[in-house]
Design an enzyme around this catalytic site. Sequence first.
Site, mmCIF file in Angstrom:
data_model
loop_
_atom_site.group_PDB
_atom_site.id
_atom_site.type_symbol
_atom_site.label_atom_id
_atom_site.label_comp_id
_atom_site.label_asym_id
_atom_site.label_seq_id
_atom_site.Cartn_x
_atom_site.Cartn_y
_atom_site.Cartn_z
ATOM 1 N N CYS A 2 31.348 37.630 47.708
ATOM 2 C CA CYS A 2 31.530 37.540 49.151
ATOM 3 C C CYS A 2 30.557 36.506 49.712
ATOM 4 O O CYS A 2 29.417 36.402 49.265
ATOM 5 C CB CYS A 2 31.314 38.858 49.886
ATOM 6 S SG CYS A 2 32.364 40.176 49.298
ATOM 7 N N ARG A 27 32.476 32.332 46.084
ATOM 8 C CA ARG A 27 31.871 33.667 45.987
ATOM 9 C C ARG A 27 32.915 34.781 46.078
ATOM 10 O O ARG A 27 32.592 35.957 45.919
ATOM 11 C CB ARG A 27 30.840 33.869 47.103
ATOM 12 C CG ARG A 27 29.747 32.828 47.123
ATOM 13 C CD ARG A 27 28.788 33.070 48.271
ATOM 14 N NE ARG A 27 28.014 34.258 48.066
ATOM 15 C CZ ARG A 27 26.869 34.322 47.409
ATOM 16 N NH1 ARG A 27 26.361 33.229 46.896
ATOM 17 N NH2 ARG A 27 26.231 35.459 47.271
ATOM 18 N N TRP A 72 35.365 39.176 48.115
ATOM 19 C CA TRP A 72 35.741 39.552 46.746
ATOM 20 C C TRP A 72 35.796 41.072 46.762
ATOM 21 O O TRP A 72 34.776 41.739 46.924
ATOM 22 C CB TRP A 72 34.704 39.046 45.748
ATOM 23 C CG TRP A 72 35.132 39.229 44.317
ATOM 24 C CD1 TRP A 72 35.933 38.394 43.601
ATOM 25 C CD2 TRP A 72 34.786 40.304 43.429
ATOM 26 N NE1 TRP A 72 36.111 38.883 42.328
ATOM 27 C CE2 TRP A 72 35.425 40.059 42.200
ATOM 28 C CE3 TRP A 72 34.016 41.459 43.566
ATOM 29 C CZ2 TRP A 72 35.302 40.909 41.107
ATOM 30 C CZ3 TRP A 72 33.903 42.317 42.474
ATOM 31 C CH2 TRP A 72 34.538 42.028 41.249
ATOM 32 N N ASN A 97 27.947 41.358 52.516
ATOM 33 C CA ASN A 97 28.060 40.994 51.102
ATOM 34 C C ASN A 97 27.191 41.978 50.334
ATOM 35 O O ASN A 97 26.000 42.089 50.611
ATOM 36 C CB ASN A 97 27.563 39.542 50.939
ATOM 37 C CG ASN A 97 27.281 39.167 49.501
ATOM 38 O OD1 ASN A 97 27.874 39.721 48.591
ATOM 39 N ND2 ASN A 97 26.368 38.237 49.306
ATOM 40 N N GLY A 98 27.789 42.728 49.404
ATOM 41 C CA GLY A 98 27.005 43.715 48.654
ATOM 42 C C GLY A 98 27.783 45.014 48.571
ATOM 43 O O GLY A 98 28.988 45.044 48.827
ATOM 44 N N GLU A 480 32.242 29.878 24.109
ATOM 45 C CA GLU A 480 32.283 29.305 25.457
ATOM 46 C C GLU A 480 33.636 28.627 25.704
ATOM 47 O O GLU A 480 34.214 28.738 26.790
ATOM 48 C CB GLU A 480 31.103 28.336 25.633
ATOM 49 C CG GLU A 480 31.060 27.564 26.935
ATOM 50 C CD GLU A 480 30.991 28.435 28.189
ATOM 51 O OE1 GLU A 480 30.802 29.655 28.079
ATOM 52 O OE2 GLU A 480 31.171 27.881 29.290
ATOM 53 N N LYS A 484 36.220 29.665 28.625
ATOM 54 C CA LYS A 484 36.761 28.704 29.603
ATOM 55 C C LYS A 484 38.277 28.798 29.651
ATOM 56 O O LYS A 484 38.869 28.829 30.714
ATOM 57 C CB LYS A 484 36.377 27.256 29.256
ATOM 58 C CG LYS A 484 34.936 26.845 29.465
ATOM 59 C CD LYS A 484 34.520 26.671 30.900
ATOM 60 C CE LYS A 484 34.061 27.941 31.514
ATOM 61 N NZ LYS A 484 32.730 28.399 31.341
ATOM 62 N N GLU A 487 39.443 32.112 31.269
ATOM 63 C CA GLU A 487 39.112 32.182 32.696
ATOM 64 C C GLU A 487 40.111 31.425 33.564
ATOM 65 O O GLU A 487 40.523 31.909 34.604
ATOM 66 C CB GLU A 487 37.735 31.539 32.950
ATOM 67 C CG GLU A 487 36.551 32.436 32.746
ATOM 68 C CD GLU A 487 35.244 31.707 33.005
ATOM 69 O OE1 GLU A 487 34.421 32.242 33.736
ATOM 70 O OE2 GLU A 487 35.040 30.572 32.491
ATOM 71 N N HIS A 503 38.258 38.484 7.692
ATOM 72 C CA HIS A 503 37.972 39.918 7.845
ATOM 73 C C HIS A 503 38.781 40.550 8.974
ATOM 74 O O HIS A 503 38.381 41.561 9.534
ATOM 75 C CB HIS A 503 36.475 40.132 8.067
ATOM 76 C CG HIS A 503 35.644 39.674 6.918
ATOM 77 N ND1 HIS A 503 35.722 40.249 5.673
ATOM 78 C CD2 HIS A 503 34.756 38.661 6.807
ATOM 79 C CE1 HIS A 503 34.895 39.630 4.848
ATOM 80 N NE2 HIS A 503 34.303 38.652 5.514
ATOM 81 N N LYS A 602 32.327 33.497 41.481
ATOM 82 C CA LYS A 602 31.275 32.785 40.773
ATOM 83 C C LYS A 602 29.962 33.550 40.754
ATOM 84 O O LYS A 602 29.307 33.665 39.737
ATOM 85 C CB LYS A 602 31.070 31.420 41.432
ATOM 86 C CG LYS A 602 30.117 30.562 40.664
ATOM 87 C CD LYS A 602 30.337 29.110 40.928
ATOM 88 C CE LYS A 602 29.547 28.279 39.966
ATOM 89 N NZ LYS A 602 30.080 28.333 38.606
#
Length: 607
Positions: A2, A27, A72, A97-98, A480, A484, A487, A503, A602
């Site tokens: 947020c 955010r 968010w 925000n929180g 990574e 990517k 995402e 395996h 993010k």
Amino acid sequence: MCGIVGAVAKRNIVPILVNGLLRLEYRGYDSAGLVVVHDGKLDRVRSAGRVAELKDKSAHTYGELGIAHTRWATHGVPSERNAHPHMSRNLIAVVHNGIIENYEELRTELTAQGYEFTSDTDTEVIAHLVHSHYKQGNLLLATQTALKELVGAYAIGVVAADNPHQLIAARKGSPLLLGVGKGEHFVASDMSALLQVTKNVVYLEEGDVVEVNLADYRIFDQQGNAVQRPVHVSELDNDSVELGEYQHYMQKEIHEQPQALANTLESVCNSQSLVPGIFGADANTIFPQIENILILACGTSNHSGQVARYWLEEIAGIPCSVEIASEYRYRVSVPNPKTLVVTISQSGETADTLAALIHAKATGHNFTLGICNVPESAIIRQSKLRLLTRAGPEIGVASTKAFTTQLAALFLLTLVLAKLRGRLDAAQEQQFLHELRHLPTAVQKVLALEPKIAAMAKYFANKHHALFLGRGMHFPIAAEGALKLKEISYIHAEAYPAGELKHGPLALVDADMPVVSVAPNDTLLEKLKSNLQEVKARGGELFVFADADTHMKESDGVHILQMPEHAGFLSPILHTIPLQLLAYYVALEKGTDVDKPRNLAKSVTVE
Ligand code: G6P
């Protein structure tokens, strides 16, 4: 998560709020909203979509005082009724925000007092709580009193319909900045939202409440005492948050890596030798005492820590473990006061990483180092030692330049510790410094492979799964690359150390499962080649990012992207770039929202 913006000025602040939100969309982007105080009334506009939609909806709104929010979702689905600002009896409006942890009991109490709830959010309790304490126009006191009843994390902005020139803001556990203008003031979750109006900024501290007026502002600490906080002049400029010639922030940020690395390494590369002081004055006394290293981080930042483990153990000879911050914070571990606890974070605000750091300190770890891209962030403030990556603002949700600059910072840590431990002679030190100076140019060369990678990406567009392989310090790079891809393209991607293939994951390999492999010319190359044969023999399609000096050749079902020659210990940094580009171009092929992938944000400031 947020983003919030607030403004009080003698001009229409709606465009400032909206432009600020556009900067903060990274955010969270589930919904957006704003409220202005105009003619003694609250005028609220909300949208269940993106800020662009809010911009259209608020085109005719006017106000000189207001607050705005991009969400968010945590409590309540993304919808207009759950979008902030939340209001109480058309008098009080709040953005937040929180997470308010005791919202259920507060909601019960407030409902008993006759307050009517119109959303499923935790935030709405704040609006009603402030309203219940709002007497004789004292919004500051009402907010301070309400905050005492809240348990949880917040950055908030509050306005009242009958208070046309005043905004109250507060923070605890979520970031908030005060922008200082001439006869106008602003608040925002981060600097990027403020650059359009001012570069003068006050970083509010934990528990601060600020009364923001047209001509001045007053800050109060957690105990309610008036306090002075320094005004900083931001080094960022507005251009650094503009898209410029690029189609997406992610593409821009991938291309900014040579400069970001040069900036991060600037002071070191300009000097003739490496000194602990680059991590802070206390490093001279702390570093010689440490016996091992514990790295704590989340997501992409965790992958940089995993690469560093290889460097720290091999070059500096120091034992190192890397943990997911959200796991470490809740498990019983065995603290060693001689451990250097390193937290790595782009934002410096990730709730789990911050909590892991605080947990480590509580269990007796005093040697803490923060590697972070945001000065004055919570993680930097909580750490004894620090090294700032200088990647500049990273706006694309999928982290790119923050990652490679973190790797550069961790390599510096490795070299400084190796030198202190007598494992780096003068000639080796000069050789590594030389390689670091050359790094931005080397990265630039890899970026030139972009058209080839874009062509390769077409193959992935209709695939549902992909495997990424790597060995040694390139295994975290494969991880990574897989992160990517998942995402931003929503293709299910998993990374395996290539030796693990047989395996289990080999069972998945068929013509529909592309296998991407990182193939540096290192000591494990021949082993990796055997692993790749195992894939080929099962009809798998291979995409190999191979150093030129491996002399690997294309063949049926084997696509080779030729990288420059092997770059030694710095090779993981170079091998990251094509995987970022691959994910980017696959996402373009699939038409996903590259910079704002679904369900993500993010800056993850909630657990
Ligand atoms: C989120 C972001 C990732 C990032 C992670 C850790 O999940 O989407 O890109 O790697 O948080 O963030 P930090 O700011 O602590 O590096």
